[in-house]
Design a protein around this motif. Sequence first.
Motif, PDB file in Angstrom:
ATOM      1  N   PRO A  46      40.393  36.494  35.245  1.00  0.00           N
ATOM      2  CA  PRO A  46      40.786  36.011  34.036  1.00  0.00           C
ATOM      3  C   PRO A  46      40.686  37.406  33.108  1.00  0.00           C
ATOM      4  O   PRO A  46      39.849  38.482  33.368  1.00  0.00           O
ATOM      5  CB  PRO A  46      39.556  35.367  33.508  1.00  0.00           C
ATOM      6  CG  PRO A  46      38.780  34.878  34.486  1.00  0.00           C
ATOM      7  CD  PRO A  46      39.150  35.655  35.665  1.00  0.00           C
ATOM      8  N   SER A  47      41.451  37.509  32.035  1.00  0.00           N
ATOM      9  CA  SER A  47      41.406  38.776  30.956  1.00  0.00           C
ATOM     10  C   SER A  47      41.962  38.053  29.739  1.00  0.00           C
ATOM     11  O   SER A  47      42.789  37.547  29.718  1.00  0.00           O
ATOM     12  CB  SER A  47      42.313  39.648  31.527  1.00  0.00           C
ATOM     13  OG  SER A  47      42.402  40.841  30.579  1.00  0.00           O
ATOM     14  N   LEU A  48      41.163  38.713  28.428  1.00  0.00           N
ATOM     15  CA  LEU A  48      41.684  38.602  27.340  1.00  0.00           C
ATOM     16  C   LEU A  48      42.342  39.900  26.803  1.00  0.00           C
ATOM     17  O   LEU A  48      43.466  40.192  26.508  1.00  0.00           O
ATOM     18  CB  LEU A  48      40.715  38.106  26.250  1.00  0.00           C
ATOM     19  CG  LEU A  48      41.213  38.096  24.845  1.00  0.00           C
ATOM     20  CD1 LEU A  48      42.138  36.801  24.694  1.00  0.00           C
ATOM     21  CD2 LEU A  48      39.961  37.973  23.756  1.00  0.00           C
ATOM     22  N   ARG A  49      41.339  40.895  26.734  1.00  0.00           N
ATOM     23  CA  ARG A  49      41.760  42.158  26.083  1.00  0.00           C
ATOM     24  C   ARG A  49      42.636  43.025  26.913  1.00  0.00           C
ATOM     25  O   ARG A  49      43.710  43.488  26.329  1.00  0.00           O
ATOM     26  CB  ARG A  49      40.522  43.245  25.751  1.00  0.00           C
ATOM     27  CG  ARG A  49      39.611  42.680  24.654  1.00  0.00           C
ATOM     28  CD  ARG A  49      38.146  42.782  24.921  1.00  0.00           C
ATOM     29  NE  ARG A  49      37.814  41.773  25.963  1.00  0.00           N
ATOM     30  CZ  ARG A  49      37.206  40.687  25.588  1.00  0.00           C
ATOM     31  NH1 ARG A  49      37.271  40.507  24.192  1.00  0.00           N
ATOM     32  NH2 ARG A  49      37.066  39.792  26.467  1.00  0.00           N
ATOM     33  N   THR A  50      42.551  43.065  28.300  1.00  0.00           N
ATOM     34  CA  THR A  50      43.461  44.006  29.115  1.00  0.00           C
ATOM     35  C   THR A  50      44.812  43.284  29.108  1.00  0.00           C
ATOM     36  O   THR A  50      45.854  44.249  29.015  1.00  0.00           O
ATOM     37  CB  THR A  50      42.635  44.045  30.392  1.00  0.00           C
ATOM     38  OG1 THR A  50      41.561  44.331  30.186  1.00  0.00           O
ATOM     39  CG2 THR A  50      43.374  45.106  31.336  1.00  0.00           C
ATOM     40  N   LYS A  51      44.652  42.194  29.012  1.00  0.00           N
ATOM     41  CA  LYS A  51      46.077  41.353  29.266  1.00  0.00           C
ATOM     42  C   LYS A  51      46.995  41.373  27.985  1.00  0.00           C
ATOM     43  O   LYS A  51      48.265  42.070  27.876  1.00  0.00           O
ATOM     44  CB  LYS A  51      45.959  39.982  29.785  1.00  0.00           C
ATOM     45  CG  LYS A  51      47.092  39.260  30.378  1.00  0.00           C
ATOM     46  CD  LYS A  51      47.043  38.047  30.716  1.00  0.00           C
ATOM     47  CE  LYS A  51      46.440  37.701  32.195  1.00  0.00           C
ATOM     48  NZ  LYS A  51      46.355  36.244  32.677  1.00  0.00           N
ATOM     49  N   HIS A 139      37.167  50.764  35.766  1.00  0.00           N
ATOM     50  CA  HIS A 139      37.889  50.188  34.841  1.00  0.00           C
ATOM     51  C   HIS A 139      38.494  51.280  33.903  1.00  0.00           C
ATOM     52  O   HIS A 139      38.037  51.395  32.513  1.00  0.00           O
ATOM     53  CB  HIS A 139      37.027  49.130  33.809  1.00  0.00           C
ATOM     54  CG  HIS A 139      37.980  48.140  32.942  1.00  0.00           C
ATOM     55  ND1 HIS A 139      39.282  48.235  32.982  1.00  0.00           N
ATOM     56  CD2 HIS A 139      37.463  47.162  32.210  1.00  0.00           C
ATOM     57  CE1 HIS A 139      39.465  47.400  32.176  1.00  0.00           C
ATOM     58  NE2 HIS A 139      38.511  46.716  31.768  1.00  0.00           N
ATOM     59  N   MET A 239      32.524  39.835  36.849  1.00  0.00           N
ATOM     60  CA  MET A 239      33.296  38.681  37.415  1.00  0.00           C
ATOM     61  C   MET A 239      33.496  38.677  38.930  1.00  0.00           C
ATOM     62  O   MET A 239      33.416  39.806  39.318  1.00  0.00           O
ATOM     63  CB  MET A 239      34.766  38.942  36.916  1.00  0.00           C
ATOM     64  CG  MET A 239      34.839  38.354  35.424  1.00  0.00           C
ATOM     65  SD  MET A 239      36.540  38.535  34.785  1.00  0.00           S
ATOM     66  CE  MET A 239      36.684  40.332  34.438  1.00  0.00           C
ATOM     67  N   LEU A 275      33.350  44.261  26.083  1.00  0.00           N
ATOM     68  CA  LEU A 275      33.638  42.852  26.076  1.00  0.00           C
ATOM     69  C   LEU A 275      34.389  42.350  27.133  1.00  0.00           C
ATOM     70  O   LEU A 275      35.160  42.914  27.839  1.00  0.00           O
ATOM     71  CB  LEU A 275      34.233  42.467  24.761  1.00  0.00           C
ATOM     72  CG  LEU A 275      33.738  43.248  23.359  1.00  0.00           C
ATOM     73  CD1 LEU A 275      34.688  42.718  22.105  1.00  0.00           C
ATOM     74  CD2 LEU A 275      32.341  42.763  23.146  1.00  0.00           C
ATOM     75  N   ARG A 302      42.121  49.558  22.697  1.00  0.00           N
ATOM     76  CA  ARG A 302      42.637  48.991  24.161  1.00  0.00           C
ATOM     77  C   ARG A 302      44.256  49.262  24.087  1.00  0.00           C
ATOM     78  O   ARG A 302      44.899  49.490  25.047  1.00  0.00           O
ATOM     79  CB  ARG A 302      42.209  47.780  24.565  1.00  0.00           C
ATOM     80  CG  ARG A 302      40.820  47.503  24.777  1.00  0.00           C
ATOM     81  CD  ARG A 302      40.463  48.382  26.263  1.00  0.00           C
ATOM     82  NE  ARG A 302      41.112  48.285  27.067  1.00  0.00           N
ATOM     83  CZ  ARG A 302      41.136  47.322  28.141  1.00  0.00           C
ATOM     84  NH1 ARG A 302      39.981  46.552  28.141  1.00  0.00           N
ATOM     85  NH2 ARG A 302      42.102  47.192  29.201  1.00  0.00           N
TER      86      ARG A 302
HETATM   87  N1   CP Z   1      37.118  44.579  28.442  1.00  0.00           N
HETATM   88  C1   CP Z   1      37.897  43.735  29.107  1.00  0.00           C
HETATM   89  O1   CP Z   1      38.705  44.396  30.096  1.00  0.00           O
HETATM   90  O2   CP Z   1      38.087  42.500  28.471  1.00  0.00           O
HETATM   91  P1   CP Z   1      39.036  41.492  29.326  1.00  0.00           P
HETATM   92  O3   CP Z   1      38.316  40.962  30.663  1.00  0.00           O
HETATM   93  O4   CP Z   1      39.217  40.297  28.327  1.00  0.00           O
HETATM   94  O5   CP Z   1      40.440  42.079  29.980  1.00  0.00           O
END
Ligand code: CP
Length: 330
Positions: A46-51, A139, A239, A275, A302
Amino acid sequence: MPHLLTISHYDLEFLQHLLDLSSYLQNRRDVKPLDGSTILFCFEKPSLRTKLATEVAINQLGGSVIHITPEEFLGGKVLHAPQDAKGIPEEREALKDTVKNVAQWCDGIFTRVYNHQTLQKLASYSDIPVINGLCNLHHPMQALADLYTIHESFRSDKQVTITFIGDANNVAYSLIEIGLIFGHKMQFSGPKAYYWNQSQLAHFSALAHKYGGTFTHTPEPDLVVSNSDVIYTDAFISMGEEDQYQQKIAHFEGFQINEALFEKAPEHARFMHCLPAHRGIEVTDAIMDHPNSLVYQQAKNRMVTAKGVFAVLCNEEFQLETKSPLVSLS
Ligand code: CP
Ligand code: NVA
């Protein structure tokens, strides 16, 4: 072919160029280095920021994104094969063929994977840039945004003392790499049971020696807080490690960033976290919401530094050797 799998694949000059380009593109929405380009996104986790931040960045640069599932991209299984079938290949097609096909239509591959070796395989077959959106070891996209954020808060010619407290994980590794390449003082504190191995420690020492920074580490967080300009933490359980939760979490007692610990830092010290944060575990609400917390500024950046990454890797005119857009368009 230029890929971005790890930070230390690149040197100070390249990384500085990438951050300068990010800053330039932040203020020039009319410049479209990805005009007509398509980037393939494939996320195993899963991802919020990166995606989101990266997709918005690519859109603003004039490019577009296609999402594909890991099952389709990273070796789809043959479905509907009879249980007792003999001789039917397990994979739909060889990864090499998938990647060589994608390069006929797309201009870059952005992917989040469980295993760093998957990225290495992709890069070895790929005629278009492969960009790491997080793996078990690195990362780099996060580290670029974090250094950019630190340089917004402190004078960029100042040597900053950056302390990571917590797990010796992917985020910490890339942060230490980029901090050392920019000559900063990097400190690490985490439980001995989840620590860097000898080859990782040797790598940090070599970067410190090459670029004039320092790397120190201790299992006692109290010892490294009082001289810190930045205090950084991340999840104790990353994760893919959820099954280790019970055995791992006990070792992290005493490594939470809370008011008692943060009070020992200088008044100007900033708090950072990539985060998602686990409020009440590695950090308390009071520190997440502290006036010196940079967590949302990091998230904003980001998008800013994703622009620099895709411009420099996917458009030859923005590469370090030419530097032309910075010179001719500023
Ligand atoms: N910091 C970061 O990579 O957040 P995501 O896992 O939401 O992409
Ligand atoms: N170390 C965390 C970072 C999440 C952005 C993980 O790998 O899950």
